[in-house]
Write a protein that holds these residues in place. Structure first.
Motif, PDB file in Angstrom:
ATOM      1  N   MET A   4      -8.479   9.787  -3.064  1.00 45.41           N
ATOM      2  CA  MET A   4      -8.364   9.208  -4.407  1.00 45.41           C
ATOM      3  C   MET A   4      -9.315   8.039  -4.547  1.00 45.41           C
ATOM      4  SD  MET A   4      -4.970   7.857  -6.420  1.00 45.41           S
ATOM      5  CE  MET A   4      -4.364   9.534  -6.541  1.00 45.41           C
ATOM      6  N   ARG A   5      -9.867   7.906  -5.713  1.00 44.63           N
ATOM      7  CA  ARG A   5     -10.838   6.836  -5.962  1.00 44.63           C
ATOM      8  C   ARG A   5     -10.191   5.469  -5.816  1.00 44.63           C
ATOM      9  NH1 ARG A   5     -12.160   3.854 -10.370  1.00 44.63           N
ATOM     10  NH2 ARG A   5     -10.593   4.945 -11.603  1.00 44.63           N
ATOM     11  N   ARG A   6     -10.915   4.576  -5.128  1.00 47.02           N
ATOM     12  CA  ARG A   6     -10.434   3.197  -5.009  1.00 47.02           C
ATOM     13  C   ARG A   6     -10.415   2.548  -6.373  1.00 47.02           C
ATOM     14  NH1 ARG A   6     -12.234  -1.831  -5.163  1.00 47.02           N
ATOM     15  NH2 ARG A   6     -11.344  -3.385  -3.788  1.00 47.02           N
ATOM     16  N   PRO A   7      -9.379   1.736  -6.691  1.00 48.59           N
ATOM     17  CA  PRO A   7      -9.332   1.053  -7.984  1.00 48.59           C
ATOM     18  C   PRO A   7     -10.590   0.241  -8.226  1.00 48.59           C
ATOM     19  CG  PRO A   7      -7.264   0.787  -6.809  1.00 48.59           C
ATOM     20  CD  PRO A   7      -8.221   1.438  -5.852  1.00 48.59           C
ATOM     21  N   ARG A   8     -11.091   0.315  -9.428  1.00 53.02           N
ATOM     22  CA  ARG A   8     -12.292  -0.422  -9.784  1.00 53.02           C
ATOM     23  C   ARG A   8     -12.009  -1.908  -9.765  1.00 53.02           C
ATOM     24  NH1 ARG A   8     -14.386  -2.566 -14.408  1.00 53.02           N
ATOM     25  NH2 ARG A   8     -12.606  -1.851 -15.621  1.00 53.02           N
ATOM     26  N   SER A   9     -12.880  -2.663  -9.127  1.00 51.86           N
ATOM     27  CA  SER A   9     -12.711  -4.109  -9.038  1.00 51.86           C
ATOM     28  C   SER A   9     -13.054  -4.774 -10.361  1.00 51.86           C
ATOM     29  CB  SER A   9     -13.622  -4.667  -7.947  1.00 51.86           C
ATOM     30  OG  SER A   9     -13.646  -6.060  -8.001  1.00 51.86           O
ATOM     31  N   LEU A  10     -12.272  -5.786 -10.724  1.00 50.58           N
ATOM     32  CA  LEU A  10     -12.554  -6.596 -11.906  1.00 50.58           C
ATOM     33  C   LEU A  10     -13.126  -7.943 -11.501  1.00 50.58           C
ATOM     34  CD1 LEU A  10      -9.351  -6.001 -14.030  1.00 50.58           C
ATOM     35  CD2 LEU A  10     -11.531  -4.824 -14.203  1.00 50.58           C
ATOM     36  N   SER A  11     -13.714  -7.993 -10.328  1.00 52.84           N
ATOM     37  CA  SER A  11     -14.081  -9.288  -9.760  1.00 52.84           C
ATOM     38  C   SER A  11     -15.345  -9.856 -10.373  1.00 52.84           C
ATOM     39  CB  SER A  11     -14.264  -9.134  -8.250  1.00 52.84           C
ATOM     40  OG  SER A  11     -15.275  -8.193  -8.000  1.00 52.84           O
TER      41      SER A  11
ATOM     42  N   ARG B 190      -8.060  -5.918   1.268  1.00 54.28           N
ATOM     43  CA  ARG B 190      -6.599  -5.833   1.199  1.00 54.28           C
ATOM     44  C   ARG B 190      -6.116  -4.526   0.574  1.00 54.28           C
ATOM     45  NH1 ARG B 190      -3.526  -9.354  -1.419  1.00 54.28           N
ATOM     46  NH2 ARG B 190      -1.888  -9.581   0.133  1.00 54.28           N
ATOM     47  N   PHE B 191      -7.052  -3.687   0.095  1.00 54.29           N
ATOM     48  CA  PHE B 191      -6.696  -2.331  -0.302  1.00 54.29           C
ATOM     49  C   PHE B 191      -6.717  -1.368   0.878  1.00 54.29           C
ATOM     50  CE2 PHE B 191      -7.904  -3.897  -4.523  1.00 54.29           C
ATOM     51  CZ  PHE B 191      -6.916  -3.336  -5.317  1.00 54.29           C
ATOM     52  N   LYS B 192      -7.196  -1.820   2.038  1.00 54.09           N
ATOM     53  CA  LYS B 192      -7.380  -0.931   3.180  1.00 54.09           C
ATOM     54  C   LYS B 192      -6.085  -0.578   3.893  1.00 54.09           C
ATOM     55  CE  LYS B 192     -11.861  -0.607   2.876  1.00 54.09           C
ATOM     56  NZ  LYS B 192     -12.526   0.697   2.629  1.00 54.09           N
ATOM     57  N   GLY B 193      -5.016  -1.335   3.621  1.00 57.03           N
ATOM     58  CA  GLY B 193      -3.740  -0.966   4.201  1.00 57.03           C
ATOM     59  C   GLY B 193      -3.202  -1.982   5.189  1.00 57.03           C
ATOM     60  N   THR B 194      -2.197  -1.543   5.931  1.00 61.59           N
ATOM     61  CA  THR B 194      -1.473  -2.395   6.870  1.00 61.59           C
ATOM     62  C   THR B 194      -1.302  -1.638   8.178  1.00 61.59           C
ATOM     63  OG1 THR B 194       0.719  -1.562   6.226  1.00 61.59           O
ATOM     64  CG2 THR B 194      -0.201  -3.355   4.899  1.00 61.59           C
ATOM     65  N   ARG B 195      -0.423  -2.109   9.010  1.00 64.66           N
ATOM     66  CA  ARG B 195      -0.141  -1.388  10.261  1.00 64.66           C
ATOM     67  C   ARG B 195       0.604  -0.085   9.998  1.00 64.66           C
ATOM     68  NH1 ARG B 195       2.279  -6.744  13.293  1.00 64.66           N
ATOM     69  NH2 ARG B 195       0.356  -7.999  13.166  1.00 64.66           N
ATOM     70  N   GLN B 196       1.227   0.008   8.825  1.00 68.26           N
ATOM     71  CA  GLN B 196       1.976   1.213   8.469  1.00 68.26           C
ATOM     72  C   GLN B 196       1.258   2.070   7.443  1.00 68.26           C
ATOM     73  OE1 GLN B 196       4.860   1.841  10.070  1.00 68.26           O
ATOM     74  NE2 GLN B 196       4.657  -0.105  11.174  1.00 68.26           N
ATOM     75  N   ILE B 197       0.460   1.461   6.608  1.00 70.20           N
ATOM     76  CA  ILE B 197      -0.187   2.148   5.484  1.00 70.20           C
ATOM     77  C   ILE B 197      -1.689   2.184   5.718  1.00 70.20           C
ATOM     78  CG2 ILE B 197      -0.671   2.011   2.999  1.00 70.20           C
ATOM     79  CD1 ILE B 197       2.100   0.742   2.700  1.00 70.20           C
TER      80      ILE B 197
ATOM     81  N   LYS C 264      -7.334   7.271   3.521  1.00 67.68           N
ATOM     82  CA  LYS C 264      -8.033   6.581   2.445  1.00 67.68           C
ATOM     83  C   LYS C 264      -7.106   6.311   1.256  1.00 67.68           C
ATOM     84  CE  LYS C 264     -12.477   6.144   3.571  1.00 67.68           C
ATOM     85  NZ  LYS C 264     -13.186   4.844   3.506  1.00 67.68           N
ATOM     86  N   ASP C 265      -7.189   5.102   0.717  1.00 69.61           N
ATOM     87  CA  ASP C 265      -6.525   4.736  -0.539  1.00 69.61           C
ATOM     88  C   ASP C 265      -5.030   5.058  -0.540  1.00 69.61           C
ATOM     89  OD1 ASP C 265      -8.995   3.911  -1.681  1.00 69.61           O
ATOM     90  OD2 ASP C 265      -9.456   6.005  -2.142  1.00 69.61           O
ATOM     91  N   GLU C 266      -4.362   4.828   0.579  1.00 69.14           N
ATOM     92  CA  GLU C 266      -2.946   5.213   0.633  1.00 69.14           C
ATOM     93  C   GLU C 266      -2.079   4.348  -0.270  1.00 69.14           C
ATOM     94  OE1 GLU C 266       0.474   6.721   3.749  1.00 69.14           O
ATOM     95  OE2 GLU C 266      -1.147   5.442   4.534  1.00 69.14           O
ATOM     96  N   PHE C 267      -2.398   3.050  -0.410  1.00 70.14           N
ATOM     97  CA  PHE C 267      -1.657   2.232  -1.380  1.00 70.14           C
ATOM     98  C   PHE C 267      -1.703   2.876  -2.757  1.00 70.14           C
ATOM     99  CE2 PHE C 267      -1.885  -1.778   1.262  1.00 70.14           C
ATOM    100  CZ  PHE C 267      -0.534  -2.059   1.202  1.00 70.14           C
ATOM    101  N   SER C 268      -2.898   3.222  -3.192  1.00 74.62           N
ATOM    102  CA  SER C 268      -3.075   3.821  -4.513  1.00 74.62           C
ATOM    103  C   SER C 268      -2.340   5.142  -4.633  1.00 74.62           C
ATOM    104  CB  SER C 268      -4.570   4.023  -4.787  1.00 74.62           C
ATOM    105  OG  SER C 268      -4.780   4.562  -6.062  1.00 74.62           O
ATOM    106  N   GLN C 269      -2.368   5.954  -3.578  1.00 72.77           N
ATOM    107  CA  GLN C 269      -1.680   7.244  -3.599  1.00 72.77           C
ATOM    108  C   GLN C 269      -0.174   7.071  -3.738  1.00 72.77           C
ATOM    109  OE1 GLN C 269      -2.819   9.812  -0.319  1.00 72.77           O
ATOM    110  NE2 GLN C 269      -4.892   8.943  -0.316  1.00 72.77           N
ATOM    111  N   ILE C 270       0.382   6.119  -3.000  1.00 72.68           N
ATOM    112  CA  ILE C 270       1.835   5.887  -3.073  1.00 72.68           C
ATOM    113  C   ILE C 270       2.231   5.449  -4.468  1.00 72.68           C
ATOM    114  CG2 ILE C 270       3.727   4.436  -2.245  1.00 72.68           C
ATOM    115  CD1 ILE C 270       2.247   4.329   0.474  1.00 72.68           C
ATOM    116  N   TYR C 271       1.518   4.476  -5.005  1.00 71.45           N
ATOM    117  CA  TYR C 271       1.845   4.003  -6.346  1.00 71.45           C
ATOM    118  C   TYR C 271       1.697   5.116  -7.377  1.00 71.45           C
ATOM    119  CZ  TYR C 271       2.308  -0.996  -5.226  1.00 71.45           C
ATOM    120  OH  TYR C 271       2.753  -2.211  -4.765  1.00 71.45           O
ATOM    121  N   SER C 272       0.654   5.920  -7.249  1.00 67.43           N
ATOM    122  CA  SER C 272       0.433   6.999  -8.205  1.00 67.43           C
ATOM    123  C   SER C 272       1.558   8.020  -8.159  1.00 67.43           C
ATOM    124  CB  SER C 272      -0.911   7.675  -7.912  1.00 67.43           C
ATOM    125  OG  SER C 272      -1.172   8.699  -8.837  1.00 67.43           O
ATOM    126  N   ARG C 273       2.011   8.366  -6.965  1.00 68.80           N
ATOM    127  CA  ARG C 273       3.114   9.339  -6.837  1.00 68.80           C
ATOM    128  C   ARG C 273       4.394   8.832  -7.490  1.00 68.80           C
ATOM    129  NH1 ARG C 273       1.284   9.941  -1.414  1.00 68.80           N
ATOM    130  NH2 ARG C 273       3.053   8.708  -0.662  1.00 68.80           N
TER     131      ARG C 273
END
Length: 506
Positions: free
Chosen positions: A1-8, A88-95, A151-160
């Protein structure tokens, strides 16, 4: 899944301009004031929680804002806040991992190899063959590591789970992470974000650093607007860290290390610097209990130190040319105080008076009547925690030049200094400010953004409660005096975009 676009970076100042048009005690909540509707909780570790209940749809918006931005960086880690937004979108020890126990020693090998390679590259007469061997080793380790990454597991979880708008942005003063979710996913958000605050893993550091370098090349070094904006800040500020770009200079990014980035993360991305806003179909007390459960046991972290550098008063006009193959443009900026100064409120009105809409003074004069310009805008930049700039941006209409347009601008500003603005002009501006704010406050996202932003920047979100009242106290002679005080030659910086000549024509 595409990484969220940065607004930085460059876009954040635009976000802040919109927010300045959104500070109000809203009539959307009938007779109740915004101050009564927002509930504030402070955890023992310093984390601030702001909750606004809105039960018109079964959703909520969550903002996690860390009061850390590029203004808090020093010479050896410039660009780190923006890079951490990515990391910080790259995940954690679990994600973000298939097996962290297997991944961890591989991450250590990648870091050891990368550090050794960078040390070799710093040597003036490094052995090229040895360098190539290490480049190949690093590449092989990174390829091996990819098999363990999700890849992009945070985004995948939220999307689901029905999440929308999962994103982040970094600015001069802060970094924000945001998402909107169904009401029954509140605890999911708490669990994921608490894990991200405590257990972030900076995987794929060196490949992501290359992504940021490419972002810089694409958005700043190859775009006239980005080049002009960077030139403006570097020209107007000599001492204050507002002079440096949020994304960092190229050499800054190239030399950021994993150790420096990890140190910055673990010291400052912590409860004592964090503000959470939850706006929507939630119960305030239950939300507070969940935040206590998931975040209350964390170590406070280190409070971000204030910036001690103070920009000295400017003693004369500063001018810089940017040469680029693009249509000429002009930026004129003046130093000004920031909130909660009365002059800062006055500049909000002044910006509308000069450039907001077809009836504004500069648009009417420079675009419609004299036809010297095709576009004129104004805004405050680059941040709001410390004294900043009032910027006027102008695009000349061919065949007129930036020099003609600049002189016409100064004539209009001199007229402003000569007599007070009439109430007849100010009344519709106040009404427009209020209308803009009400529109923005209709969204949970808008309110959550405001709450965290002003809790960080102003030190208290209640700054926005009294905004209308403070604006009402400002009259025409205040605008005149502010123009006389700040819109002066010795206080201005001018950036001109000069179109490069065609090489074949020379």
């Amino acid at each position: 899944m595409r990484r969220p676009r940065s607004l930085s970076c460059f876009s954040v100042r635009t976000v802040f301009i919109v927010l300045l048009c959104c500070l109000v005690t809203s009539s959307l909540w009938a007779d109740d004031s915004l101050g009564d509707k927002v509930q504030q909780f402070t955890l023992e570790n310093g984390l601030t929680l702001l909750v606004a209940e809105r039960h018109d749809s079964p959703t909520f918006t969550a903002y996690m804002t860390i009061g850390v931005g590029s203004v808090n960086e020093v010479g050896d880690n410039r660009g780190v806040a923006h890079l951490l937004e990515h990391m910080r979108f790259k995940g954690t020890r679990q994600i973000g991992t298939r097996d962290f126990a297997a991944e961890k020693p591989l991450l250590d090998k990648i870091e050891q190899t990368a550090v050794a390679l960078e040390r070799l590259e710093q040597q003036p007469h490094a052995d090229a063959s040895r360098k190539q061997v290490m480049v190949d080793q690093l590449h092989a380790l990174q390829q091996q590591h990819r098999s363990l990454v999700v890849k992009d597991e945070f985004s995948q979880i939220y999307s689901r789970h029905g999440g929308v708008g999962f994103n982040a942005f970094t600015g001069k003063d802060l970094t924000s992470y945001l998402i909107s979710l169904p009401t029954n996913k509140l605890e999911l958000w708490m669990s994921l974000e608490a894990d991200r605050m405590q257990n972030a893993v900076l995987r794929e550091f060196y490949t992501e650093r290359e992504v940021v370098l490419e972002e810089r090349r694409r958005s700043y070094e190859s775009r006239p607007g980005g080049m002009m904006y960077e030139a403006l800040l570097a020209t107007a500020f000599r001492v204050h860290p507002y002079r440096h770009p949020v994304i960092g200079w190229t050499s800054d990014i190239e030399n950021l290390t994993l150790a420096e980035t990890s140190d910055f993360l673990h010291r400052y991305y912590a409860p004592v610097n964090a503000v959470i806003a939850i706006v929507g179909d939630v119960n305030a007390e239950q939300t507070h209990q969940l935040v206590e459960r998931y975040f209350g046991g964390m170590s406070p972290g280190e409070k971000i130190p204030p910036v001690t550098a103070v920009e000295p008063p400017q003693q004369g006009e500063r001018r810089t040319e940017v040469r680029f193959d693009a249509e000429p443009q002009l930026l004129v900026a003046f130093h000004k105080p920031t909130l909660p100064s009365r002059d800062d409120y006055t500049f909000d009105l002044l910006s509308h008076l000069l450039t907001e809409g077809p009836r504004s003074r500069l648009y009417r004069s420079l675009v419609l009547e004299q036809q010297l310009a095709t576009k004129v805008t104004s805004y405050s930049a680059p941040g709001a925690r410390y004294n900043n700039l009032f910027v006027v941006s102008l695009t000349p209409r061919s065949p007129h030049t930036t020099a003609e347009l600049e002189q016409a601008l100064y004539r209009e500003l001199e007229l402003l200094k000569q007599q007070p603005v009439s109430e007849q002009e100010l009344t519709p501006i106040r009404k427009q400010l209020r209308a803009d704010r009400l529109r923005y406050l209709k969204s949970n996202n808008g309110l959550a953004n405001m709450l965290t932003r002003f809790q960080v920047v102003a030190g208290d979100w209640r700054y926005l409660v009294d905004y209308d009242e403070n604006i009402a106290r400002i009259h025409g002679d205040d605008l005149q005096q502010v123009a006389q005080r700040w819109l002066t030659k010795e206080n201005r910086s001018v950036i001109t975009l000069v179109q490069e000549a065609d090489d074949e024509a020379l």
